[in-house]
Design an enzyme around this catalytic site. Structure first.
Site, PDB file in Angstrom:
ATOM      1  N   ASP A 297       0.760  -1.546  -0.362  1.00 24.94           N
ATOM      2  CA  ASP A 297       0.249   0.268  -0.111  1.00 24.94           C
ATOM      3  C   ASP A 297       0.663   1.264  -0.272  1.00 24.94           C
ATOM      4  O   ASP A 297       0.608   1.814  -0.737  1.00 24.94           O
ATOM      5  CB  ASP A 297      -0.483   0.118   1.217  1.00 24.94           C
ATOM      6  CG  ASP A 297      -2.066   1.420   1.201  1.00 24.94           C
ATOM      7  OD1 ASP A 297      -2.693   1.263   0.450  1.00 24.94           O
ATOM      8  OD2 ASP A 297      -2.227   1.665   2.250  1.00 24.94           O
ATOM      9  N   ASP A 344     -26.849  14.050 -17.656  1.00 27.02           N
ATOM     10  CA  ASP A 344     -27.811  12.709 -18.580  1.00 27.02           C
ATOM     11  C   ASP A 344     -29.287  13.442 -19.702  1.00 27.02           C
ATOM     12  O   ASP A 344     -29.135  14.907 -20.051  1.00 27.02           O
ATOM     13  CB  ASP A 344     -28.490  12.036 -17.424  1.00 27.02           C
ATOM     14  CG  ASP A 344     -28.722  10.574 -18.218  1.00 27.02           C
ATOM     15  OD1 ASP A 344     -28.372   9.773 -17.487  1.00 27.02           O
ATOM     16  OD2 ASP A 344     -29.564   9.850 -19.130  1.00 27.02           O
ATOM     17  N   VAL A 402     -23.639   3.520 -20.278  1.00 24.38           N
ATOM     18  CA  VAL A 402     -23.914   1.696 -21.109  1.00 24.38           C
ATOM     19  C   VAL A 402     -23.574   1.389 -20.905  1.00 24.38           C
ATOM     20  O   VAL A 402     -22.549   1.753 -22.156  1.00 24.38           O
ATOM     21  CB  VAL A 402     -25.547   1.556 -21.265  1.00 24.38           C
ATOM     22  CG1 VAL A 402     -25.353   2.364 -23.229  1.00 24.38           C
ATOM     23  CG2 VAL A 402     -26.096   0.432 -21.692  1.00 24.38           C
ATOM     24  N   GLU A 403     -22.920  -0.004 -20.755  1.00 28.93           N
ATOM     25  CA  GLU A 403     -22.108  -0.964 -20.367  1.00 28.93           C
ATOM     26  C   GLU A 403     -21.370  -1.249 -22.741  1.00 28.93           C
ATOM     27  O   GLU A 403     -21.643  -2.583 -23.028  1.00 28.93           O
ATOM     28  CB  GLU A 403     -21.365  -1.997 -20.509  1.00 28.93           C
ATOM     29  CG  GLU A 403     -19.887  -2.555 -20.540  1.00 28.93           C
ATOM     30  CD  GLU A 403     -18.943  -1.828 -20.080  1.00 28.93           C
ATOM     31  OE1 GLU A 403     -18.097  -2.328 -19.721  1.00 28.93           O
ATOM     32  OE2 GLU A 403     -19.529  -0.469 -19.479  1.00 28.93           O
ATOM     33  N   LYS A 408     -20.760   4.208 -26.382  1.00 28.11           N
ATOM     34  CA  LYS A 408     -19.330   4.653 -25.688  1.00 28.11           C
ATOM     35  C   LYS A 408     -18.593   5.735 -26.012  1.00 28.11           C
ATOM     36  O   LYS A 408     -19.132   7.198 -26.554  1.00 28.11           O
ATOM     37  CB  LYS A 408     -19.058   4.065 -24.355  1.00 28.11           C
ATOM     38  CG  LYS A 408     -19.811   3.587 -23.110  1.00 28.11           C
ATOM     39  CD  LYS A 408     -18.132   2.596 -22.759  1.00 28.11           C
ATOM     40  CE  LYS A 408     -19.663   2.091 -21.113  1.00 28.11           C
ATOM     41  NZ  LYS A 408     -19.188   2.745 -20.708  1.00 28.11           N
ATOM     42  N   SER A 430     -15.809  -1.336 -17.281  1.00 25.31           N
ATOM     43  CA  SER A 430     -15.504  -2.465 -17.072  1.00 25.31           C
ATOM     44  C   SER A 430     -14.884  -3.391 -17.975  1.00 25.31           C
ATOM     45  O   SER A 430     -13.634  -4.357 -17.525  1.00 25.31           O
ATOM     46  CB  SER A 430     -16.410  -3.635 -15.820  1.00 25.31           C
ATOM     47  OG  SER A 430     -16.975  -3.312 -16.801  1.00 25.31           O
ATOM     48  N   HIS A 451     -12.146   2.893 -13.764  1.00 27.91           N
ATOM     49  CA  HIS A 451     -12.192   2.050 -13.627  1.00 27.91           C
ATOM     50  C   HIS A 451     -12.711   1.718 -12.564  1.00 27.91           C
ATOM     51  O   HIS A 451     -12.396   1.546 -11.086  1.00 27.91           O
ATOM     52  CB  HIS A 451     -12.648   0.659 -14.604  1.00 27.91           C
ATOM     53  CG  HIS A 451     -12.915  -0.712 -13.685  1.00 27.91           C
ATOM     54  ND1 HIS A 451     -12.704  -1.513 -13.464  1.00 27.91           N
ATOM     55  CD2 HIS A 451     -14.474  -0.689 -13.834  1.00 27.91           C
ATOM     56  CE1 HIS A 451     -14.055  -2.328 -13.089  1.00 27.91           C
ATOM     57  NE2 HIS A 451     -14.534  -2.249 -13.590  1.00 27.91           N
ATOM     58  N   ASN A 501     -10.853  -7.438 -13.555  1.00 29.07           N
ATOM     59  CA  ASN A 501     -11.683  -8.425 -14.443  1.00 29.07           C
ATOM     60  C   ASN A 501     -11.126  -9.480 -14.875  1.00 29.07           C
ATOM     61  O   ASN A 501     -11.550 -10.594 -15.160  1.00 29.07           O
ATOM     62  CB  ASN A 501     -12.722  -8.016 -15.133  1.00 29.07           C
ATOM     63  CG  ASN A 501     -14.012  -6.639 -13.900  1.00 29.07           C
ATOM     64  OD1 ASN A 501     -14.110  -7.484 -13.471  1.00 29.07           O
ATOM     65  ND2 ASN A 501     -14.341  -6.362 -14.845  1.00 29.07           N
TER      66      ASN A 501
END
Length: 715
Positions: A297, A344, A402-403, A408, A430, A451, A501
């Site tokens: 850390d 938005d 939205v992914e 995007k 992600s 991310h 991921n």
């Protein structure tokens, strides 16, 4: 000057009063390293030898008092045989006891943080005066050990065993008013009155108005509890603390056992008990892992700080896409002091985002962590908008729509035309390639990935993804902004899944193989939770969302078809097709009910067995150890590949990413330290036992070379 060293000076203040000042040269903080301990011995000897000294004030020349022991020295020290560790601790404690036994009164003036050995130094003084801005505590249990410079001996005799157990077993930092309430300090004053307060106490002790010898005496004697009181205090505490800490973190309970064992002894014998228990804990793998995490850390913080030099200051941020994620990002930015626009295209999404931010702020007010005035200030720092009208002065835009790569790309290209030329664009994705998204931009050098992990306000990690064309300024500015938001940023290079991921999906892959081999998912969850994960893989998949997991798995399979593509249907396929999406719609591997606090509670749902039946291809007998290995081996090997591929720069960053990002069991230190704890050669042999399960279980050539040469990831 009575004594002058590199860490400590002793000089006369007035009429027989001297100041023993900690001010470690070349360091921003004071800490107890070998040099400081040796100089403390010499300083105490110098005070003893000077007949003119009538009282001693202990102070700090830094903004903090003393942060504790020098943890970088632990690594070598803890490799020593147990007997040598005990002897070393007793030698150090003789120094603190010599200070405590001075024939004159002593006062510690606590100006800032006094933790671990820093507080133990203060406990050896007769009186303690504390600034209102200071904090004190004994956080050693967070490193898998307990206080080793007399903390388990002096604190219970000063504030009582119940209070001492709470302080030591929790490792928490305590504010001045709380310290005064339990008697850990004798006075609390404003920072500017600290020296005057210390002088007042020492003069009253010198004059005889305060009996410093009577004040000192209880710390030298046994605890004032009879046998029945001891049993009630310690047995109850051990049961409660064991339940809180769990079986994988022995230090809190061992600390209580040590206090109990030493309760009937005077100081010197009690210190021997402390030293013996400390040495035993220091030799455990838990201590090795937790100390390794602490040092990792620190390395992360150093690397993040190195970006400050070229980072642009972010005075105004924006987030594209409101909703829960956008609201979480807006909240985190605003509550840490950076105003943010939340845009938005739908009014209802804006309202959802504002509700999320308001709810999170309200929770902090309810817990006393934020004043209503500060909540109002943070809410005012979030400006909702349906247009780009105010984007001209934005320094960084976090895209959180939205992914979907096409959506995007369109949104990023649109906002690029609305911001100043040096504004940074960051995509909160992600799984989607940053290099792919950058193709839609005219200024790809100003674009990075950012991310966040869900829920944003709770998860400490932010992956900052460097694309092929990302400039160092863009990376540095995003790192600096993440730090400003109170997050721990790790810079990774672009690849499917980035670091976290990419490593998580092979773990899920091992889980899918187990379910397809007929292993009960409830059993798998129990085994992995016992191993140390905060939740088992089935429950985790439900929390993440079966649809999210399904999409992520497909992205990973496309990116790494050689080992992550599976032609057979899996449990996730079956649940996805049955519209069992997890917590979000009340049924996944488990079904979900609402508990009394309005939170989802998992319950077993027999209907899921029929859903899973078609994807069970065999009935394989596996042990609990097999379950662990089926899941941990692919996770660890993928972490190795990320390091070898240069996705992440260091082993420290890889391990911290997993601890911060997916809750890898901290007491195991991270995937690479876990391999080290098994032994690289032994881990390779273990992986080879499961080679028939597929390429996810095949060690890399470089790892085999490390095994052959007896190398480790951490030295």
């Amino acid at each position: 000057m009575i004594y002058e060293g590199k860490a400590i000076t002793v000089k006369a203040l007035e009429s027989g009063i001297v100041e023993l000042k900690f001010d470690l040269k070349g360091e921003s903080v004071n800490k107890f390293n070998r040099l400081t301990l040796n100089e403390l011995r010499q300083a105490v000897d110098a005070i003893k030898a000077d007949a003119s000294v009538k009282g001693v004030i202990v102070s700090s020349g830094k903004d903090v008092f003393i942060v504790g022991a020098d943890i970088t020295e632990f690594v070598d020290n803890f490799k020593l045989p147990e007997a040598e560790l005990v002897a070393g601790n007793l030698e150090a404690n003789r120094i603190f006891s010599a200070f405590e036994d001075l024939e004159v009164p002593t006062v510690a003036a606590i100006n800032g943080i006094a933790l671990g050995g820093g507080l133990e130094m203060c406990l050896a003084a007769d009186y303690r005066v504390m600034s209102t801005s200071a904090k004190i505590g004994l956080p050693e249990v967070k490193l898998g050990i307990y206080p080793g410079f007399g903390g388990t001996v002096r604190l219970p005799r000063l504030i009582g065993s119940d209070n001492a157990v709470e302080w030591i077993a929790s490792g928490k930092e305590n504010r001045a008013e709380d310290a005064l309430k339990v008697g850990a300090v004798d006075a609390v004053v404003a920072p500017e009155l600290l020296q005057a307060g210390a002088l007042d106490l020492i003069k009253r002790a010198i004059s005889g108005e305060l009996d410093y010898k009577a004040k000192r005496q209880p710390k030298l004697e046994k605890l004032k509890l009879n046998a029945i009181e001891q049993m009630m205090a310690f047995e109850t505490a051990k049961g409660f603390v064991a339940g809180q800490a769990g079986p994988n973190y022995p230090a809190p309970v061992e600390a209580i056992k040590t206090i109990q064992k030493a309760a009937n002894f005077g100081r010197d014998k009690a210190l021997e008990v402390e030293a013996a228990g400390f040495a035993k804990l220091a030799k455990t793998s838990v201590a090795e892992s937790l100390i390794g995490l602490f040092l990792n850390d620190q390395e992360l913080k150093r690397k993040a700080k190195a970006h400050d030099e070229i980072a642009h200051d972010v005075k105004q941020a924006a987030v594209l896409g409101a909703g829960i994620m956008g609201g979480g990002i807006a909240y985190q930015s605003a509550v840490k002091g950076t105003p943010i626009l939340m845009k938005d295209i739908r009014e209802e999404a804006i309202q959802l985002g504002l509700n999320e931010a308001s709810k999170l702020l309200g929770n902090r007010v309810d817990k006393g962590r934020l004043t209503p005035a500060k909540m109002a200030e943070a809410l005012n720092a979030i400006r909702p908008t349906l247009s780009y009208g105010d984007f001209a002065n934005v320094d960084i835009v976090v895209e959180a729509v939205v992914e979907n790569p096409k959506v995007k790309q369109a949104v990023l290209a649109e906002v690029e035309g609305q911001v100043k030329e040096d504004a940074i664009l960051a995509s909160n994705t992600s799984t989607i390639s940053i290099n792919l998204l950058a193709k839609a931009l005219k200024r790809p050098e100003n674009f990075v990935g950012m991310h966040f992990f869900n829920p944003v306000h709770m998860m400490p990690l932010v992956e900052v993804i460097r694309g092929e064309k990302s400039s160092e300024v863009a990376v540095a500015t995003t790192v600096a902004y993440a730090k400003k938001m109170g997050k721990n940023p790790i810079v990774v290079n672009d690849c499917p899944g980035f670091l976290v991921n990419r490593v998580l999906f092979p773990y899920f892959g091992g889980f899918a193989k187990l379910v397809s081999a007929g292993v009960d998912f409830v059993r798998i969850d129990k085994v992995m939770e016992k191993f140390g994960w905060p939740m088992g893989p089935a429950y985790l998949m439900d929390v993440v969302g079966i649809d999210t997991g399904h999409h992520g798995r497909d992205v990973m399979a496309e990116g790494f078809p050689d080992r992550m593509k599976d032609e057979r249907r899996s449990a996730v396929d079956a649940l996805y097709e049955a519209n069992r999406l997890g917590q979000k719609n009340g049924k996944g591997f488990y079904a979900y009910e609402t508990d009394k606090r309005g939170k989802p509670k998992k319950v077993f749902d027999a209907a899921v067995l029929d859903v899973l039946k078609p994807i069970v291809f065999e009935q394989r007998e596996v042990t609990d150890e097999d379950i662990i290995n089926w899941m941990m081996v692919p996770l660890c090997l993928e972490t190795v590949r990320c390091l070898e591929d240069g996705i992440v720069e260091t082993a420290a960053e890889a391990d911290m990413g997993l601890v911060y990002g997916i809750g890898f069991p901290p007491f195991r230190g991270g995937a690479l330290r876990y391999i080290d704890s098994i032994g690289v050669a032994e881990f390779v042999a273990l992986a080879d036992q499961y080679a028939d399960l597929g390429p996810l279980y095949h060690p890399t050539a470089k790892l085999r070379e490390m095994a052959k040469n007896g190398q480790r990831f951490f030295n």
